[in-house]
Design an enzyme around this catalytic site. Structure first.
Site, PDB file in Angstrom:
ATOM      1  N   GLY A  43       0.957  -1.243   0.059  1.00  0.00           N
ATOM      2  CA  GLY A  43      -0.014   0.041   0.112  1.00  0.00           C
ATOM      3  C   GLY A  43       0.904   1.279  -0.130  1.00  0.00           C
ATOM      4  O   GLY A  43       0.594   2.292  -0.779  1.00  0.00           O
ATOM      5  N   CYS A  44       1.998   1.217   0.754  1.00  0.00           N
ATOM      6  CA  CYS A  44       2.847   2.410   0.740  1.00  0.00           C
ATOM      7  C   CYS A  44       3.541   2.687  -0.567  1.00  0.00           C
ATOM      8  O   CYS A  44       3.946   3.759  -0.696  1.00  0.00           O
ATOM      9  CB  CYS A  44       3.690   2.312   1.883  1.00  0.00           C
ATOM     10  SG  CYS A  44       2.956   2.118   3.738  1.00  0.00           S
ATOM     11  N   THR A  45       3.950   1.483  -1.223  1.00  0.00           N
ATOM     12  CA  THR A  45       4.623   1.628  -2.253  1.00  0.00           C
ATOM     13  C   THR A  45       3.496   2.344  -3.339  1.00  0.00           C
ATOM     14  O   THR A  45       3.904   2.999  -4.162  1.00  0.00           O
ATOM     15  CB  THR A  45       5.052   0.280  -2.808  1.00  0.00           C
ATOM     16  OG1 THR A  45       5.881  -0.067  -1.937  1.00  0.00           O
ATOM     17  CG2 THR A  45       5.851   0.201  -4.118  1.00  0.00           C
TER      18      THR A  45
END
Length: 169
Positions: A43-45
């Site tokens: 998700g952060c990527t």
């Protein structure tokens, strides 16, 4: 969690190049500050990639982007290099800033409770006020959502509003 209308909390953190970034450095600027759980996670990527792809649009609109997580400077440097992130990532290793913003707390994943960063975004105006808070952010499409919000508040025209007077009709 800090609320819309409140002032940007004072903080000081290191970026991926180990430069100190202070909240005072943001005075007079419009800014997106987004908190995310961890470098290199799916998700952060996605979130970092979308903000990176839209970065020129934010720049053109005069909006600075800052990402903050508990990861250290070294991790941020690797994440920035691998993902070609053009904006600042700040290392909040002791979670003081996450706690100031109210994004550090209990989370649940697969029935397990733990402490972590709740993915959230804060939009700050030139006067250092929080103008919008996005809680429980979904990474995919979030960058466009933020850009659309800024575009919508810029397109509001106040010329048609009249101020009330003290005289009676």
């Amino acid at each position: 969690m800090i609320l819309e209308g409140e002032s940007l909390p004072k903080f000081e953190l290191n970026d991926a190049n180990n430069n100190i970034v202070k909240s005072n450095d943001l005075k007079g600027k419009r800014c997106v500050i987004y908190f995310y759980p961890k470098d290199f996670t799916p998700g952060c990527t996605i979130e970092a990639d979308e903000f990176s792809k839209d970065y020129k649009k934010f720049q053109k609109a005069g909006i600075e982007i800052i990402g903050i997580s508990k990861d250290d400077v070294e991790s941020h440097k690797k994440f920035c290099d691998k993902m070609k992130i053009p904006y600042k990532l700040l290392a909040d290793t002791d979670t003081k800033v996450s706690k100031l913003f109210g994004v550090w707390g209990k989370k649940k994943f697969m029935g397990r409770e733990y402490l972590g960063v709740k993915r959230s975004t804060f939009l700050i105006n030139e006067k250092g006020k929080i103008v919008k808070v996005f809680e429980k952010v979904k990474a995919k499409g979030h960058s466009k959502e933020v850009l659309e919000f800024y575009t919508s508040i810029e397109s509001v025209s106040y010329t048609h509003l009249t101020l009330p007077t003290n005289r009676e009709v």
